[in-house]
Design an enzyme around this catalytic site. Structure first.
Site, PDB file in Angstrom:
ATOM      1  N   TYR A 259       0.862  -1.195   0.000  1.00 15.37           N
ATOM      2  CA  TYR A 259       0.000   0.000   0.000  1.00 15.37           C
ATOM      3  C   TYR A 259       0.896   1.242   0.000  1.00 15.37           C
ATOM      4  O   TYR A 259       1.661   1.476   0.939  1.00 15.37           O
ATOM      5  CB  TYR A 259      -0.929   0.053   1.215  1.00 15.37           C
ATOM      6  CG  TYR A 259      -1.897  -1.101   1.364  1.00 15.37           C
ATOM      7  CD1 TYR A 259      -2.170  -1.973   0.314  1.00 15.37           C
ATOM      8  CD2 TYR A 259      -2.559  -1.315   2.560  1.00 15.37           C
ATOM      9  CE1 TYR A 259      -3.052  -3.023   0.462  1.00 15.37           C
ATOM     10  CE2 TYR A 259      -3.454  -2.363   2.723  1.00 15.37           C
ATOM     11  CZ  TYR A 259      -3.689  -3.223   1.669  1.00 15.37           C
ATOM     12  OH  TYR A 259      -4.557  -4.263   1.825  1.00 15.37           O
TER      13      TYR A 259
ATOM     14  N   SER B 235      -3.975 -14.427   2.529  1.00  8.84           N
ATOM     15  CA  SER B 235      -4.957 -13.534   1.928  1.00  8.84           C
ATOM     16  C   SER B 235      -5.190 -13.947   0.485  1.00  8.84           C
ATOM     17  O   SER B 235      -4.225 -14.264  -0.230  1.00  8.84           O
ATOM     18  CB  SER B 235      -4.424 -12.092   1.996  1.00  8.84           C
ATOM     19  OG  SER B 235      -5.331 -11.211   1.407  1.00  8.84           O
ATOM     20  N   ASN B 236      -6.454 -13.952   0.099  1.00  8.66           N
ATOM     21  CA  ASN B 236      -6.843 -14.255  -1.287  1.00  8.66           C
ATOM     22  C   ASN B 236      -6.454 -15.666  -1.715  1.00  8.66           C
ATOM     23  O   ASN B 236      -6.241 -15.919  -2.903  1.00  8.66           O
ATOM     24  CB  ASN B 236      -6.216 -13.231  -2.251  1.00  8.66           C
ATOM     25  CG  ASN B 236      -6.549 -11.807  -1.858  1.00  8.66           C
ATOM     26  OD1 ASN B 236      -7.718 -11.456  -1.743  1.00  8.66           O
ATOM     27  ND2 ASN B 236      -5.537 -10.988  -1.630  1.00  8.66           N
TER      28      ASN B 236
HETATM   29  N1  LIG Z   1      -5.939  -8.421   1.147  1.00  5.73           N
HETATM   30  C1  LIG Z   1      -6.228  -7.753   0.057  1.00  5.73           C
HETATM   31  O1  LIG Z   1      -5.914  -8.196  -1.063  1.00  5.73           O
HETATM   32  C2  LIG Z   1      -6.955  -6.450   0.170  1.00  5.73           C
HETATM   33  C3  LIG Z   1      -7.479  -5.821  -0.958  1.00  5.73           C
HETATM   34  C4  LIG Z   1      -8.132  -4.607  -0.786  1.00  5.73           C
HETATM   35  C5  LIG Z   1      -8.251  -4.048   0.477  1.00  5.73           C
HETATM   36  N2  LIG Z   1      -7.714  -4.676   1.556  1.00  5.73           N
HETATM   37  C6  LIG Z   1      -7.828  -4.122   2.924  1.00  5.73           C
HETATM   38  O2  LIG Z   1      -9.201  -3.984   3.224  1.00  5.73           O
HETATM   39  C7  LIG Z   1      -9.467  -2.646   3.631  1.00  5.73           C
HETATM   40  C8  LIG Z   1     -10.869  -2.282   3.254  1.00  5.73           C
HETATM   41  O3  LIG Z   1     -11.045  -2.331   1.859  1.00  5.73           O
HETATM   42  P1  LIG Z   1     -11.340  -1.022   1.015  1.00  5.73           P
HETATM   43  O4  LIG Z   1     -10.895   0.177   1.804  1.00  5.73           O
HETATM   44  O5  LIG Z   1     -10.778  -1.234  -0.311  1.00  5.73           O
HETATM   45  O6  LIG Z   1     -12.909  -1.062   0.860  1.00  5.73           O
HETATM   46  P2  LIG Z   1     -14.169  -0.831   1.821  1.00  5.73           P
HETATM   47  O7  LIG Z   1     -13.816  -0.929   3.241  1.00  5.73           O
HETATM   48  O8  LIG Z   1     -15.246  -1.677   1.279  1.00  5.73           O
HETATM   49  O9  LIG Z   1     -14.584   0.654   1.426  1.00  5.73           O
HETATM   50  C9  LIG Z   1     -13.892   1.754   1.911  1.00  5.73           C
HETATM   51  C10 LIG Z   1     -14.446   2.998   1.226  1.00  5.73           C
HETATM   52  O10 LIG Z   1     -15.839   3.159   1.522  1.00  5.73           O
HETATM   53  C11 LIG Z   1     -16.148   4.530   1.753  1.00  5.73           C
HETATM   54  N3  LIG Z   1     -16.612   4.608   3.148  1.00  5.73           N
HETATM   55  C12 LIG Z   1     -15.932   4.253   4.279  1.00  5.73           C
HETATM   56  N4  LIG Z   1     -16.691   4.384   5.371  1.00  5.73           N
HETATM   57  C13 LIG Z   1     -17.892   4.826   4.950  1.00  5.73           C
HETATM   58  C14 LIG Z   1     -19.093   5.138   5.620  1.00  5.73           C
HETATM   59  N5  LIG Z   1     -19.205   5.036   6.949  1.00  5.73           N
HETATM   60  N6  LIG Z   1     -20.151   5.550   4.876  1.00  5.73           N
HETATM   61  C15 LIG Z   1     -20.060   5.671   3.539  1.00  5.73           C
HETATM   62  N7  LIG Z   1     -18.927   5.382   2.840  1.00  5.73           N
HETATM   63  C16 LIG Z   1     -17.852   4.958   3.542  1.00  5.73           C
HETATM   64  C17 LIG Z   1     -14.842   5.304   1.491  1.00  5.73           C
HETATM   65  O11 LIG Z   1     -14.788   5.605   0.101  1.00  5.73           O
HETATM   66  P3  LIG Z   1     -15.440   6.947  -0.523  1.00  5.73           P
HETATM   67  O12 LIG Z   1     -15.326   8.040   0.494  1.00  5.73           O
HETATM   68  O13 LIG Z   1     -14.607   7.178  -1.747  1.00  5.73           O
HETATM   69  O14 LIG Z   1     -16.844   6.585  -0.859  1.00  5.73           O
HETATM   70  C18 LIG Z   1     -13.795   4.255   1.780  1.00  5.73           C
HETATM   71  O15 LIG Z   1     -12.569   4.492   1.145  1.00  5.73           O
HETATM   72  C19 LIG Z   1      -8.362  -1.831   2.965  1.00  5.73           C
HETATM   73  O16 LIG Z   1      -8.190  -0.565   3.532  1.00  5.73           O
HETATM   74  C20 LIG Z   1      -7.198  -2.744   3.128  1.00  5.73           C
HETATM   75  O17 LIG Z   1      -6.661  -2.633   4.441  1.00  5.73           O
HETATM   76  C21 LIG Z   1      -7.089  -5.885   1.421  1.00  5.73           C
END
Ligand SMILES: NC(=O)c1ccc[n+]([C@@H]2O[C@H](COP(=O)([O-])OP(=O)(O)OC[C@H]3O[C@@H](n4cnc5c(N)ncnc54)[C@H](OP(=O)(O)O)[C@@H]3O)[C@@H](O)[C@H]2O)c1
Length: 310
Positions: free
Chosen positions: A58, A154-155
């Site tokens: 990241y 993961s994955n």
């Molecule tokens: N292991 C892996 O391969 C992998 C892959 C991806 C992610 N991850 C991990 O998983 C975590 C979470 O995934 P993600 O951040 O991609 O997706 P997520 O948690 O599904 O979505 C986060 C996004 O949703 C919006 N949001 C957050 N809280 C909110 C709320 N209370 N109300 C409305 N919108 C809200 C924000 O985007 P907006 O403000 O733009 O709408 C935020 O950036 C990552 O930060 C990372 O640590 C791991």
């Protein structure tokens, strides 16, 4: 903040965690505000979040540096998770699960995070070539050496997960799971439940979609990694917005919000240990922490489930 057990490790993790791919994630999002990223991590900890999830890739190391800065002086308050195995910078691109590479990656992560151990270390992706037992066996060595307290993958698909488990306890599987992407329900969740593996969903809010703020004509910036998820493709987007409308209706009926229901639904699923919600500003951190308070009724959770169950 309620906690749950992390696999067989004996570690407790907060039900709501913080995902930090926005924190210093210049390779993932546009307009990343680093100072805000540090504030988000501090705020989450202040609000009782103990589970902080990052990865070396990241921001090509920057997320770990900023997380390290944010937890300075409060290391003991955090269950710190990071991942290695995806190549970047001088190591090129692709995936490498070779034990020697993973050791070097972990050492670099510890340095960037400015800690002597992490609480949870994941192999970020399977490389399709290193014998899984060797790769996960390396994590068992790291554990014996005190560099990590628990180990995850993961994955990984089911055969890879099973092979990892033959080398030692897999405490966590982190994979994509949300109301719009439920593939893990077929095999992975039942296997994790049977084998005491905590499931840590990523993308729990479907990358913002389930927050209910996006309009039908919303377009992602060209450089936004979320294009890869497929959820924003023209063909799928309208269908997904129909689901979000359904979620809004249920939320209105029960005095909740789409994001809270999406997170509560995940926390009600078998073997889910902690949801690492991502956030880009402080209101989202506090809103996601609030999602853990109170209970949604079984009827409302069933209605949410029915929106996308086949
Ligand atoms: N292991 C892996 O391969 C992998 C892959 C991806 C992610 N991850 C991990 O998983 C975590 C979470 O995934 P993600 O951040 O991609 O997706 P997520 O948690 O599904 O979505 C986060 C996004 O949703 C919006 N949001 C957050 N809280 C909110 C709320 N209370 N109300 C409305 N919108 C809200 C924000 O985007 P907006 O403000 O733009 O709408 C935020 O950036 C990552 O930060 C990372 O640590 C791991």
């Amino acid at each position: 903040m309620r906690t749950r057990k992390l696999g067989q490790s004996g570690i407790d993790i907060s039900c709501i965690g913080l995902g930090t791919n926005y924190v210093g994630g210049h390779n993932l999002y546009v307009d990343v505000d680093e100072d805000e990223g540090v504030r988000l991590v501090k705020q989450a900890i202040d609000l009782g979040v103990t589970h902080v999830d990052t990865a070396d890739v990241y921001g090509t190391g920057r997320s770990e540096e900023l997380v390290g800065k944010a937890i300075e002086g409060r290391r003991d308050e955090v269950v710190l998770a990071t991942k290695g195995g995806i190549l970047f910078g001088e190591y090129g691109s692709g995936i490498n699960n070779d034990p020697a590479y993973l050791r070097g990656a972990l050492e670099r992560s510890l340095k960037r995070l400015n800690v002597d151990h992490v609480d949870l270390y994941y192999i970020h992706r399977h490389d399709g070539k290193t014998p899984t037992e060797d790769a996960f066996g390396a994590l068992m060595d790291f554990k014996r050496e005190g560099l990590i307290r628990s180990a995850g993958v993961s994955n990984f698909e089911l055969p890879e997960l099973q092979a990892a488990a033959s080398a030692g306890p897999v405490d966590a599987l982190q994979s994509c799971y949300n109301l719009l992407q439920r593939e893990v329900e077929a095999e992975l969740l039942p296997w994790c439940a049977e084998n005491n593996v905590s499931f840590v969903p990523w993308g729990g809010l479907a990358y913002g979609l389930l927050g209910g703020r996006y309009s039908r004509d919303f377009k992602l910036h060209d450089n936004d990694w979320r294009h890869k998820t497929g959820l924003f493709d023209a063909a799928a987007y309208g269908r997904n917005m129909d689901t979000v409308d359904g979620l809004k209706t249920i939320a209105a009926e029960c005095g909740s919000t789409p994001s809270h229901l999406a997170l509560k639904w995940l926390l009600s699923r078998e073997t889910v240990g902690s949801v690492i919600a991502g956030a880009k500003h402080s209101g989202q951190v506090s809103d996601n922490v609030d999602a853990e308070r109170g209970e949604a009724s079984a009827e409302h959770l069933a209605a949410v489930d029915a929106l996308t169950s086949s």
